[in-house]
Design an enzyme around this catalytic site. Structure first.
Site, PDB file in Angstrom:
ATOM      1  N   ASP A 110       5.737  -3.663  11.322  1.00 21.02           N
ATOM      2  CA  ASP A 110       5.327  -4.200  10.204  1.00 21.02           C
ATOM      3  C   ASP A 110       6.854  -4.007   8.902  1.00 21.02           C
ATOM      4  OD1 ASP A 110       3.656  -5.370   7.453  1.00 21.02           O
ATOM      5  OD2 ASP A 110       3.457  -2.868   7.539  1.00 21.02           O
ATOM      6  N   TYR A 148      -2.712  -0.186  14.274  1.00 18.84           N
ATOM      7  CA  TYR A 148      -3.685  -0.622  13.357  1.00 18.84           C
ATOM      8  C   TYR A 148      -4.967  -0.836  14.013  1.00 18.84           C
ATOM      9  CZ  TYR A 148      -0.002  -2.452  10.220  1.00 18.84           C
ATOM     10  OH  TYR A 148       0.744  -2.994   9.817  1.00 18.84           O
ATOM     11  N   ASP A 155      13.851   5.142  13.017  1.00 22.43           N
ATOM     12  CA  ASP A 155      14.631   6.430  11.988  1.00 22.43           C
ATOM     13  C   ASP A 155      15.739   6.176  11.594  1.00 22.43           C
ATOM     14  OD1 ASP A 155      14.716   7.492  14.012  1.00 22.43           O
ATOM     15  OD2 ASP A 155      14.467   9.884  12.859  1.00 22.43           O
ATOM     16  N   ASP A 208       9.814  -5.599   7.102  1.00 29.12           N
ATOM     17  CA  ASP A 208      10.122  -5.854   4.614  1.00 29.12           C
ATOM     18  C   ASP A 208      11.318  -5.385   4.783  1.00 29.12           C
ATOM     19  OD1 ASP A 208       7.228  -7.082   4.953  1.00 29.12           O
ATOM     20  OD2 ASP A 208       7.243  -5.419   2.922  1.00 29.12           O
ATOM     21  N   LYS A 266       9.565   5.378  18.919  1.00 24.72           N
ATOM     22  CA  LYS A 266      10.186   7.052  18.129  1.00 24.72           C
ATOM     23  C   LYS A 266       9.945   8.518  19.895  1.00 24.72           C
ATOM     24  CE  LYS A 266      10.686  10.388  15.507  1.00 24.72           C
ATOM     25  NZ  LYS A 266      11.899  10.343  14.206  1.00 24.72           N
TER      26      LYS A 266
HETATM   27  C1  IPM Z   1       1.407  -8.263   7.316  1.00 22.47           C
HETATM   28  C2  IPM Z   1       0.837  -7.239   6.163  1.00 22.47           C
HETATM   29  C3  IPM Z   1      -0.240  -6.803   7.337  1.00 22.47           C
HETATM   30  C4  IPM Z   1       0.476  -5.880   8.549  1.00 22.47           C
HETATM   31  C5  IPM Z   1      -1.045  -6.591   5.958  1.00 22.47           C
HETATM   32  C6  IPM Z   1      -1.525  -7.311   5.003  1.00 22.47           C
HETATM   33  C7  IPM Z   1      -2.299  -6.126   6.854  1.00 22.47           C
HETATM   34  O1  IPM Z   1       2.052  -6.187   5.930  1.00 22.47           O
HETATM   35  O2  IPM Z   1       1.481  -8.735   8.181  1.00 22.47           O
HETATM   36  O3  IPM Z   1       3.332  -7.780   7.287  1.00 22.47           O
HETATM   37  O4  IPM Z   1       0.289  -4.777   7.609  1.00 22.47           O
HETATM   38  O5  IPM Z   1       0.473  -6.720   9.212  1.00 22.47           O
HETATM   39 MG    MG Z   2       3.678  -6.621   6.143  1.00 23.62          MG
END
Ligand code: IPM
Ligand code: MG
Length: 363
Positions: A255, A149, A231, A259, A199
């Site tokens: 990240d 990032y 993975d 999710d 990885k």
């Molecule tokens: C998160 C979001 C952010 C990230 C984005 C909005 C930049 O997806 O906080 O998980 O990738 O860190």
């Molecule tokens: Mg995110």
């Protein structure tokens, strides 16, 4: 006799609504905090600034320098969500997301804690079968201010073979060591297991990651360490999420995996996050700005209220209040109150505001 002056200390919270449902969940977060003011040993003071797409429209920038300064001087920052599809074609430095990245970098919040726990009342909402998710309770410890990032160089160029683009995945020993210590400390207070995700079969940065995590593990003999390729971890999360206690990983893998973990708990609208480091801490939901449901009173405020509970735990030294809030969320869900992201059969559909009220009632 002169009356002694009693000083009630004050905590200043910077409130950044952001875009989409960020506005609604932050409104509820602030309402929630004001409603429990009497239970706090300090006065809360709120300062508000625009960030993300709304700041771009107003000021031409995703975040203003004075906003960053105000955040740095605050006791805590409460953030909704940033992201607005109207800016999808903007260059990276003029996208709403840039505000969040700048904020994380300037606050030095390298440690991102994302707990993902399934509430028994929500087993049917999970993307997995009930018997697989029962008891899932994990914590993603994500490195937040390094890796791909932020690595330099990061650029686009035109050459003889056409367009090309470059991002740099880089981790220093210091960056890995400090986030690893967080993961081991958190695991020590939980079930004593760290799964470090990388990885390392391909990437040099992951090989260093694995090496350094192994060295730091020696400082924590009471915690078990395993290494897992990213993975495989993505797959294991869907096969047997209960095998995980603390998942320690870098910025991008964290990240993605957070999710995935959220879908297993039933809804991304449930998961809070704390970003901690050397300066002021940042508390926010894991979810995004969800422009498709913005302004309709459908957003789930639980992730925001959970982030507030984390703020009481990690920044304001009120772990009992944090536990009470978490308990009230759990009881509210057991009673069957659902925002539309949950909407389970037999439940009662409530608005963003009603959900907050139910949780307040249960406190
Ligand atoms: C998160 C979001 C952010 C990230 C984005 C909005 C930049 O997806 O906080 O998980 O990738 O860190
Ligand atoms: Mg995110």
């Amino acid at each position: 006799m002169a009356k002694e002056k009693t000083e009630v200390s004050e905590k200043r919270i910077v409130v950044l609504e952001g875009d989409g449902i960020g506005l609604e969940v932050v409104r509820e977060g602030v309402r929630f905090l004001k409603a429990i003011q009497d239970r706090l040993p300090f006065r809360l003071k709120f300062d508000r600034f625009p960030i993300g797409g709304r700041c771009l429209r107003k000021e031409g920038l995703p975040i203003l320098p004075q906003t960053i300064e105000s955040c740095q001087d605050s006791d805590a920052v409460l953030l909704g969500a940033v992201g607005d599809p109207r800016f999808d074609d903007n260059p990276p430095h003029l996208r709403p997301e840039k505000a969040l990245l700048d904020l994380r970098a300037s606050l030095g919040t390298y440690c991102n804690l994302r707990p993902a726990k399934i509430y028994p009342a929500l087993y049917p909402a999970s993307s997995l079968k009930n018997e697989l998710v029962a008891g899932m309770d994990l914590l993603v410890v994500r490195e937040l201010t390094g890796g791909i990032y932020f690595g330099q160089p990061s650029l686009r160029q035109n050459g003889p073979e056409g367009r090309s683009a470059l991002d740099t995945m880089i981790y220093s020993e210091m960056e890995v060591a400090r986030i690893a210590r967080w993961a081991f400390r958190m695991a020590g207070a939980r079930r004593g297991k760290v799964t470090s995700v990388d990885k390392a079969n391909v990437l040099k940065s992951s090989q260093l990651w694995r090496e350094v995590v192994g060295e730091i593990a020696e400082e924590f003999p009471e915690v078990a360490l395993e290494h897992m390729l990213v993975d495989n971890c993505a797959m294991q999360l869907t096969r047997r999420p209960t095998q995980f206690d603390v998942i320690l990983t870098g910025n991008m893998f964290g990240d993605i995996l957070s999710d995935e973990a959220s879908a297993i708990t039933g809804s991304i609208g449930l998961l809070p996050s704390a970003s901690l480091g050397d300066g002021a801490p940042l508390y926010e939901p894991v979810h995004g700005s969800a422009p498709d449901i913005a302004g309709q009173d459908k957003a789930n405020p639980i992730a925001m209220i959970g982030a507030i509970a984390m703020m009481f735990q990690f920044t304001f030294g009120l772990p009992e209040l944090a536990r009470d809030i978490e308990k009230s969320i759990e009881v509210t869900l057991e009673k069957g109150f659902h925002t539309p992201d949950l909407a389970l059969p037999g439940g009662q559909l409530v608005t963003t505001e009603e959900m907050t009220d139910r949780i307040l009632e249960g406190l």
